[in-house]
Motif scaffolding. Sequence first.
Motif, mmCIF file in Angstrom:
data_model
loop_
_atom_site.group_PDB
_atom_site.id
_atom_site.type_symbol
_atom_site.label_atom_id
_atom_site.label_comp_id
_atom_site.label_asym_id
_atom_site.label_seq_id
_atom_site.Cartn_x
_atom_site.Cartn_y
_atom_site.Cartn_z
ATOM 1 N N GLU A 64 23.167 95.742 -103.073
ATOM 2 C CA GLU A 64 22.275 94.591 -103.034
ATOM 3 C C GLU A 64 21.582 94.535 -104.386
ATOM 4 O OE1 GLU A 64 19.715 94.714 -99.574
ATOM 5 O OE2 GLU A 64 21.460 94.378 -98.279
ATOM 6 N N VAL A 78 18.704 92.982 -106.466
ATOM 7 C CA VAL A 78 17.429 92.285 -106.276
ATOM 8 C C VAL A 78 16.889 91.872 -107.640
ATOM 9 C CG1 VAL A 78 15.001 92.641 -105.593
ATOM 10 C CG2 VAL A 78 16.863 93.435 -104.099
ATOM 11 N N ARG A 128 13.351 90.176 -109.388
ATOM 12 C CA ARG A 128 11.936 89.899 -109.084
ATOM 13 C C ARG A 128 11.235 89.197 -110.238
ATOM 14 N NH1 ARG A 128 10.749 93.418 -104.761
ATOM 15 N NH2 ARG A 128 12.238 95.128 -104.583
ATOM 16 N N GLY A 139 6.547 92.803 -101.847
ATOM 17 C CA GLY A 139 7.428 93.642 -101.043
ATOM 18 C C GLY A 139 7.438 95.095 -101.474
ATOM 19 N N SER A 140 8.645 95.662 -101.525
ATOM 20 C CA SER A 140 8.756 97.099 -101.813
ATOM 21 C C SER A 140 8.311 97.435 -103.240
ATOM 22 C CB SER A 140 10.192 97.581 -101.575
ATOM 23 O OG SER A 140 11.073 97.031 -102.532
ATOM 24 N N PHE A 141 8.434 96.473 -104.139
ATOM 25 C CA PHE A 141 8.032 96.714 -105.533
ATOM 26 C C PHE A 141 6.516 96.927 -105.620
ATOM 27 C CE2 PHE A 141 6.735 95.476 -109.794
ATOM 28 C CZ PHE A 141 7.728 95.991 -110.613
ATOM 29 N N TYR A 155 20.473 98.319 -105.066
ATOM 30 C CA TYR A 155 20.337 99.180 -103.884
ATOM 31 C C TYR A 155 21.703 99.371 -103.250
ATOM 32 C CZ TYR A 155 15.338 98.159 -104.210
ATOM 33 O OH TYR A 155 14.039 98.033 -104.651
ATOM 34 N N ASP A 172 19.277 102.262 -97.660
ATOM 35 C CA ASP A 172 19.549 101.531 -98.897
ATOM 36 C C ASP A 172 18.866 102.120 -100.131
ATOM 37 O OD1 ASP A 172 20.848 99.897 -97.108
ATOM 38 O OD2 ASP A 172 19.587 98.145 -97.408
ATOM 39 N N ASP A 206 11.122 86.557 -105.439
ATOM 40 C CA ASP A 206 12.230 87.497 -105.645
ATOM 41 C C ASP A 206 13.381 87.087 -104.742
ATOM 42 O OD1 ASP A 206 11.624 88.532 -103.064
ATOM 43 O OD2 ASP A 206 10.286 90.037 -103.911
ATOM 44 N N PHE A 207 14.535 87.690 -104.958
ATOM 45 C CA PHE A 207 15.701 87.392 -104.118
ATOM 46 C C PHE A 207 16.720 88.507 -104.244
ATOM 47 C CE2 PHE A 207 18.748 86.238 -107.467
ATOM 48 C CZ PHE A 207 17.896 85.944 -108.524
ATOM 49 N N LYS A 208 17.693 88.452 -103.338
ATOM 50 C CA LYS A 208 18.752 89.466 -103.295
ATOM 51 C C LYS A 208 20.109 88.780 -103.337
ATOM 52 C CE LYS A 208 20.489 90.477 -99.603
ATOM 53 N NZ LYS A 208 21.727 90.088 -98.869
ATOM 54 N N ASP A 255 16.275 84.300 -95.736
ATOM 55 C CA ASP A 255 16.433 85.722 -95.393
ATOM 56 C C ASP A 255 16.575 86.578 -96.637
ATOM 57 O OD1 ASP A 255 16.378 85.079 -92.745
ATOM 58 O OD2 ASP A 255 18.334 85.936 -92.244
ATOM 59 N N SER A 256 17.026 85.971 -97.727
ATOM 60 C CA SER A 256 17.357 86.766 -98.914
ATOM 61 C C SER A 256 16.468 86.441 -100.113
ATOM 62 C CB SER A 256 18.823 86.547 -99.299
ATOM 63 O OG SER A 256 19.029 85.214 -99.701
ATOM 64 N N MET A 257 15.489 85.544 -99.888
ATOM 65 C CA MET A 257 14.560 85.207 -100.986
ATOM 66 C C MET A 257 13.125 85.296 -100.464
ATOM 67 S SD MET A 257 16.186 81.711 -102.634
ATOM 68 C CE MET A 257 16.291 80.795 -101.110
ATOM 69 N N ARG A 258 12.195 85.564 -101.364
ATOM 70 C CA ARG A 258 10.776 85.327 -101.060
ATOM 71 C C ARG A 258 10.384 84.033 -101.755
ATOM 72 N NH1 ARG A 258 10.044 91.025 -101.326
ATOM 73 N NH2 ARG A 258 9.506 91.729 -99.232
ATOM 74 N N ARG A 297 8.850 89.641 -90.829
ATOM 75 C CA ARG A 297 8.566 91.042 -91.185
ATOM 76 C C ARG A 297 7.104 91.382 -90.876
ATOM 77 N NH1 ARG A 297 11.341 89.433 -96.112
ATOM 78 N NH2 ARG A 297 13.529 90.051 -96.046
HETATM 79 P P1 TMP Z 1 12.045 94.146 -101.058
HETATM 80 O O1 TMP Z 1 10.766 93.784 -101.745
HETATM 81 O O2 TMP Z 1 11.858 94.488 -99.594
HETATM 82 O O3 TMP Z 1 12.781 95.230 -101.797
HETATM 83 O O4 TMP Z 1 12.977 92.847 -101.070
HETATM 84 C C1 TMP Z 1 13.311 92.189 -102.266
HETATM 85 C C2 TMP Z 1 14.058 90.909 -101.961
HETATM 86 O O5 TMP Z 1 15.326 91.192 -101.397
HETATM 87 C C3 TMP Z 1 13.375 89.979 -100.958
HETATM 88 O O6 TMP Z 1 13.548 88.646 -101.403
HETATM 89 C C4 TMP Z 1 14.112 90.182 -99.671
HETATM 90 C C5 TMP Z 1 15.476 90.605 -100.110
HETATM 91 N N1 TMP Z 1 16.063 91.599 -99.221
HETATM 92 C C6 TMP Z 1 17.215 91.304 -98.515
HETATM 93 O O7 TMP Z 1 17.733 90.191 -98.606
HETATM 94 N N2 TMP Z 1 17.759 92.273 -97.718
HETATM 95 C C7 TMP Z 1 17.220 93.502 -97.571
HETATM 96 O O8 TMP Z 1 17.749 94.348 -96.823
HETATM 97 C C8 TMP Z 1 16.025 93.805 -98.318
HETATM 98 C C9 TMP Z 1 15.366 95.138 -98.207
HETATM 99 C C10 TMP Z 1 15.493 92.827 -99.126
#
Ligand code: TMP
Length: 251
Positions: A98, A100, A102, A107-109, A129, A137, A184-186, A206-209, A225
């Motif tokens: 994955e 990412v 930012r 989030g995790s950052f 990841y 991950d 951010d996005f993945k 699901d894959s972007m903030r 979440r």
């Molecule tokens: P994070 O801040 O949780 O690491 O996520 C960073 C970005 O990646 C956020 O836009 C959500 C996306 N993401 C996914 O699409 N799938 C995942 O499993 C995770 C952990 C994050």
Amino acid sequence: MGVMLPQDFSKLEIIGEGKTKIVRRMDNPELVLLEFKDAITALDGEKKDTITGKGHINARISGFLFEFLSKEGVPTHYVSFIEPKYMVVKRLKMLPVEVVCRNIAAGSFAKRYPVEAGSRLKHPVVEYYLKDDLRHDPMMNEDHMVVLGILSSIEEVNEIKRLTLTVNKALSKFLDDKGITLVDFKLEFGRDRNGRIYVGDEINGDSMRLWDKRTGRILDKDVYRQGKNLSEVLETYRECYRRIIGEEPRV
Ligand code: TMP
Ligand code: ASP
């Protein structure tokens, strides 16, 4: 596929299934059908619910954004969107990573590093990841990906990073024009039969903030979440659809 109707798709052989999508075989061996489920998950799948209509919304947003990116010259797996919740895509061998990107600390950052949550980063940060729920991950660097055999060389790593930053630039501008900040996005990538690399998987809430530029309102899966009730989560996905597609969602 000719005159096949969506109700016939359930007869197509399943060749892969994840938490939120099903992959089906198509007559053309170079293509597959992605079906977006109404499932929503978090915490590596530990938290799971069903939201009727979510599959449609996410498939449509993905199709729309992939079409946009293809027009911007980004190589993507996208071929077509089929109502209500399907995408025909190039068949790829997906890389178990994955990627990412930012723009703003969240989030995790924001948890992992000493930065103020919500602050803009000096420049976009790209992270990798390993896709492995059992190992939660783990984050990887460029060397890890080559040593683990995920990519063949640092040049390939650089290609993926360059593509990710190109997507970031194009999507950030596109969303900014719609009053949305791309936080951010993945992305996920895969190779075709010739080893060529494409952006695959999905691009949606699901894959972007996504934050409303003016109010800061969250327009993505973070509301789930955070434990908000499912009707509020659906309303968030609907608002994401409205803002990106510019139409009233029909669910
Ligand atoms: P994070 O801040 O949780 O690491 O996520 C960073 C970005 O990646 C956020 O836009 C959500 C996306 N993401 C996914 O699409 N799938 C995942 O499993 C995770 C952990 C994050
Ligand atoms: N853990 C990820 C998230 O919270 C994805 C998932 O488990 O489906 O977004």
